[in-house]
Design a protein around this motif. Structure first.
Motif, mmCIF file in Angstrom:
data_model
loop_
_atom_site.group_PDB
_atom_site.id
_atom_site.type_symbol
_atom_site.label_atom_id
_atom_site.label_comp_id
_atom_site.label_asym_id
_atom_site.label_seq_id
_atom_site.Cartn_x
_atom_site.Cartn_y
_atom_site.Cartn_z
ATOM 1 N N PRO A 1 0.792 -1.254 0.060
ATOM 2 C CA PRO A 1 -0.292 -0.100 0.052
ATOM 3 C C PRO A 1 0.818 1.145 -0.105
ATOM 4 N N GLU A 2 0.129 2.263 -0.453
ATOM 5 C CA GLU A 2 0.963 3.659 -0.397
ATOM 6 C C GLU A 2 0.490 4.411 0.948
ATOM 7 N N TYR A 3 1.425 4.614 1.719
ATOM 8 C CA TYR A 3 1.070 5.341 2.926
ATOM 9 C C TYR A 3 1.580 6.772 2.953
ATOM 10 N N LYS A 4 0.569 7.817 3.584
ATOM 11 C CA LYS A 4 0.931 9.032 4.018
ATOM 12 C C LYS A 4 0.550 9.270 5.229
ATOM 13 N N LEU A 5 1.324 9.754 5.906
ATOM 14 C CA LEU A 5 0.908 10.151 7.445
ATOM 15 C C LEU A 5 1.026 11.444 7.570
ATOM 16 N N VAL A 6 -0.098 12.128 8.122
ATOM 17 C CA VAL A 6 -0.485 13.369 8.167
ATOM 18 C C VAL A 6 -0.237 14.014 9.717
ATOM 19 N N TYR A 7 0.330 14.988 9.872
ATOM 20 C CA TYR A 7 0.343 15.305 11.483
ATOM 21 C C TYR A 7 1.089 16.657 11.329
ATOM 22 N N PHE A 8 1.158 17.416 12.410
ATOM 23 C CA PHE A 8 1.862 18.766 12.479
ATOM 24 C C PHE A 8 3.494 18.335 12.404
ATOM 25 N N ASN A 9 4.370 19.756 12.321
ATOM 26 C CA ASN A 9 5.653 19.457 12.196
ATOM 27 C C ASN A 9 6.147 19.341 13.526
ATOM 28 N N ALA A 10 5.928 18.306 14.181
ATOM 29 C CA ALA A 10 6.348 17.853 15.686
ATOM 30 C C ALA A 10 6.357 16.297 15.830
ATOM 31 N N LYS A 11 7.145 16.112 17.189
ATOM 32 C CA LYS A 11 6.929 14.376 17.355
ATOM 33 C C LYS A 11 5.565 14.230 17.749
ATOM 34 N N GLY A 12 5.256 14.603 18.931
ATOM 35 C CA GLY A 12 4.069 14.258 19.508
ATOM 36 C C GLY A 12 3.758 12.932 19.254
ATOM 37 N N ARG A 13 2.282 12.995 19.009
ATOM 38 C CA ARG A 13 1.510 11.738 18.744
ATOM 39 C C ARG A 13 1.608 10.815 17.627
ATOM 40 N N ALA A 14 2.586 11.321 16.776
ATOM 41 C CA ALA A 14 2.981 10.611 15.558
ATOM 42 C C ALA A 14 4.052 10.071 15.124
ATOM 43 N N GLU A 15 5.197 10.344 16.611
ATOM 44 C CA GLU A 15 6.580 10.049 16.538
ATOM 45 C C GLU A 15 6.707 8.538 16.568
ATOM 46 N N LEU A 16 5.873 7.791 17.531
ATOM 47 C CA LEU A 16 5.854 6.351 17.402
ATOM 48 C C LEU A 16 5.649 5.750 16.200
ATOM 49 N N THR A 17 4.505 6.250 15.373
ATOM 50 C CA THR A 17 4.290 5.389 14.172
ATOM 51 C C THR A 17 5.675 5.713 13.353
ATOM 52 N N ARG A 18 6.168 6.719 13.439
ATOM 53 C CA ARG A 18 7.334 7.154 12.497
ATOM 54 C C ARG A 18 8.596 6.250 12.890
ATOM 55 N N TRP A 19 8.736 5.946 14.201
ATOM 56 C CA TRP A 19 9.659 4.913 14.472
ATOM 57 C C TRP A 19 9.464 3.790 14.066
ATOM 58 N N ILE A 20 8.080 3.452 13.997
ATOM 59 C CA ILE A 20 7.627 1.881 13.458
ATOM 60 C C ILE A 20 7.829 1.948 12.019
ATOM 61 N N LEU A 21 7.468 2.891 11.395
ATOM 62 C CA LEU A 21 7.698 2.702 9.994
ATOM 63 C C LEU A 21 9.194 2.797 9.401
ATOM 64 N N ALA A 22 10.140 3.404 10.303
ATOM 65 C CA ALA A 22 11.380 3.484 10.201
ATOM 66 C C ALA A 22 12.073 1.931 10.287
ATOM 67 N N TYR A 23 11.651 1.482 11.547
ATOM 68 C CA TYR A 23 12.114 0.139 11.863
ATOM 69 C C TYR A 23 11.705 -0.826 10.595
ATOM 70 N N GLY A 24 10.686 -0.834 10.334
ATOM 71 C CA GLY A 24 10.064 -1.716 9.201
ATOM 72 C C GLY A 24 10.415 -1.583 7.644
ATOM 73 N N GLY A 25 11.226 -0.281 7.832
ATOM 74 C CA GLY A 25 11.825 -0.212 6.371
ATOM 75 C C GLY A 25 10.662 0.212 5.450
ATOM 76 N N THR A 26 9.595 0.916 5.932
ATOM 77 C CA THR A 26 8.344 0.982 5.123
ATOM 78 C C THR A 26 8.471 2.279 4.372
ATOM 79 N N ALA A 27 8.126 2.501 3.184
ATOM 80 C CA ALA A 27 7.995 3.859 2.389
ATOM 81 C C ALA A 27 6.853 4.386 2.755
ATOM 82 N N TYR A 28 6.862 5.934 3.053
ATOM 83 C CA TYR A 28 5.768 6.637 3.308
ATOM 84 C C TYR A 28 6.131 7.955 3.024
ATOM 85 N N THR A 29 5.019 8.865 2.835
ATOM 86 C CA THR A 29 5.115 10.406 2.956
ATOM 87 C C THR A 29 4.667 10.836 4.178
ATOM 88 N N ASP A 30 5.658 11.554 4.723
ATOM 89 C CA ASP A 30 5.803 12.148 6.032
ATOM 90 C C ASP A 30 5.101 13.518 5.798
#
Length: 545
Positions: free
Chosen positions: A2-31
């Motif tokens: 699938p094509e992923y796009k994660l939409v959030y503010f320009n901050a860590k906050g409630r989206a940072e855990l998802t970013r870490w997981i996507l990074a760990y899994g080597g998953t391509a996505y639009t941040d």
């Protein structure tokens, strides 16, 4: 893929855990990071008007933890075992609660300095450090938080406690060496290390944003502190509760001897369960009291049919065990074909109220899951609290091992009852719905347990809570249900239970508020007409909330 796009503010906050997981899994996505000046327009294009939001091939998935859990499954970071997955959920929920409490402290004063003082003097010692202490003890004995390999719970720990901007200085972490070492181990994982090196430099939370409804940076209806009771606010996980080294639900025996022992153990365990099984599902409280001859029986769910007498005891004759074991061992195929399922013994501990435990009770009623429904009266709570890991409720005892956090408990039980879809996307939508409605009820409890007068509470419910918190959710639910019998799939799920539970309470108190939403009302009744739920509603204790 699938094509992923994660939409959030320009901050860590409630989206940072998802970013870490996507990074760990080597998953391509639009941040996609939305700047403050662009938020009002971008907000109009988001189904819930909240972020984070994950687009999956153009379909929107809301709720920060529903998103994180979904991508964690795809990255292989969620244990296959339901109980171990539940302990991960409990830890992640606890960290989420800490994020909420930390933000509340940071923005509690009139100035930035006041906020820092509140974090330092109130939040860290009273909220964060008790959790850090338990984690430190647990991680001193384990390589990873639960199971034998890394999970998204480990990423949650490192991504939150490893950020100095959250108030966790290196000096503070020195008090908890095992926790500090664990954080560093996770941050040194190659893909996590790569992400930390290239991610934008931002604050943990945005403050003074133009959208006050998104202050807590979540998809939640208003992002509230999910507590049932002022004395049971963070429902935090307990390090001793998560030290699960064996699979309590399905043990695949690898040797003849172990397999045979397990068969015998299972048989004896089932007999014990029959001795202790609850009869609440088949008896109304009045009949239960009559049968037991005990006034307390109406509020205690474990009512034995031989109440008032000595319960019959089962003792295995050693010769029977030996002979049975010998005969089974003579069958060579047993060790390679036997998978033994052991039904755990459950005890749900909560106040004598519906509150945060009622969803789990509905699920267990539907799944015909035997359990003890321990209801703690207000006057007994101070003493009972001392005996509970973490001192919070609801708490589910699974074979005497405590599982905290209301939503982690309900999701675990829903899996046992067949109320969680097999498809990861459908399961994530269930999570999003239940999390959203959990937030709605949390906001309602916030008003209920406030120091406002009854008149002020009624006014707040009428003028703020319903139009700003509940009504927008009702509009979305009603629209989706226009052409559907059940909310997520073509079968009932625990998301439907949550909808019926929450809005059934509204219907009981203020039915006219639901008149514009006939499809929601129909679903509320459809769930309550399910035989097991109907029976539970007829026999369960009548409590104020």
């Amino acid at each position: 893929m699938p094509e992923y796009k994660l939409v959030y503010f320009n901050a860590k906050g409630r989206a940072e855990l998802t970013r870490w997981i996507l990074a760990y899994g080597g998953t391509a996505y639009t941040d996609e990071r939305v700047e403050l000046e662009n938020w009002p327009e971008r907000k109009k294009t988001i189904m819930t008007g909240k972020v984070p939001m994950l687009e999956i091939d153009g379909k929107q998935l809301p709720q920060s933890l529903a998103i994180a859990r979904y991508v964690a499954k795809k990255a292989g970071l969620v244990p296959e075992d339901a109980l171990r997955a539940a302990y991960c959920d409990a830890l992640v929920d606890t960290v989420s609660d800490l994020i909420t409490e930390g933000h509340k402290a940071k923005t509690s004063g009139k100035s930035e300095e006041d906020g820092k003082k509140a974090v330092r003097e109130e939040f860290i010692p009273n909220h964060a450090e008790p959790v850090m202490e338990r984690l430190n003890k647990h991680l001193g004995e384990k390589e990873w938080y639960t199971s034998g390999k890394i999970t998204w719970a480990d990423l949650s720990i490192a991504s939150y406690f490893g950020e100095e901007t959250n108030g966790f200085s290196s000096k503070l972490l020195d008090k908890y060496p095992a926790l500090k070492a664990h954080i560093q181990k996770v941050r040194n994982l190659p893909k996590i290390k790569e992400w930390l090196a290239k991610r934008p430099v931002t604050s943990m939370l945005l403050t003074n944003r133009p959208d006050s409804a998104a202050v807590n940076q979540s998809t939640n209806s208003t992002a509230v502190n999910q507590s049932t009771d002022s004395t049971a606010v963070n429902q935090s996980t307990d390090s001793t509760a998560v030290n699960q080294s064996t699979d309590s639900t399905a043990v695949n025996q690898s040797t003849d001897s172990t397999a045979v022992n397990q068969v015998i153990h299972t048989t004896m365990n089932l007999i014990k369960q029959l001795q202790n099984r609850s009869c609440r599902s088949s008896l109304p409280p009045s009949r239960a009291r009559q049968q037991c001859g005990d006034e307390s029986a109406g509020s205690q769910a474990c009512i034995r049919p031989w109440c008032g007498t000595t319960p019959p005891q089962f003792t295995a004759d050693p010769r029977f065990v030996h002979n049975t074991r010998s005969r089974l061992l003579s069958r060579p195929s047993l060790a390679t074909t036997t998978t033994t399922t052991i039904m755990p013994e459950y005890k749900l501990i909560y106040f004598n109220a519906r509150g945060r435990a009622e969803l789990s009770r509905w699920i267990m009623a539907y799944g015909n899951i035997t359990y003890t429904d321990e209801r703690v009266e207000k006057e007994d709570w101070p003493e009972k609290k001392k005996s509970l890991h973490g001192g919070k409720v609801p708490l589910l005892m699974v074979d005497d091992k405590p599982l905290p956090q209301s939503m982690a408990i309900a999701r675990y039980l829903a899996k046992q009852a067949g109320l969680v879809p097999q498809d990861d996307m459908d399961s994530a939508y269930c999570d999003a719905v239940t999390d959203t409605l959990n937030d709605v009820t949390g906001e309602g409890y916030k008003i209920m347990f406030s120091s406002m007068s009854e008149e002020e509470k009624k006014k707040t419910y009428r003028e703020e809570f319903f139009p700003n918190v509940m009504e927008p959710v009702l509009v979305r639910l009603n629209k989706r249900l226009e052409e559907r019998e059940w909310f997520v799939t073509d079968k009932v799920t625990w998301a439907d239970f949550m909808i019926s539970l929450v809005f059934g309470e509204v219907r009981k108190r203020k039915a006219d508020l639901l008149e514009p939403f006939p499809k929601v009302v129909a679903l509320v009744q459809r769930v309550r007409d399910l035989p097991a739920i109907k029976q539970w509603l007829e026999t369960s204790p009548d409590t104020p909330f």
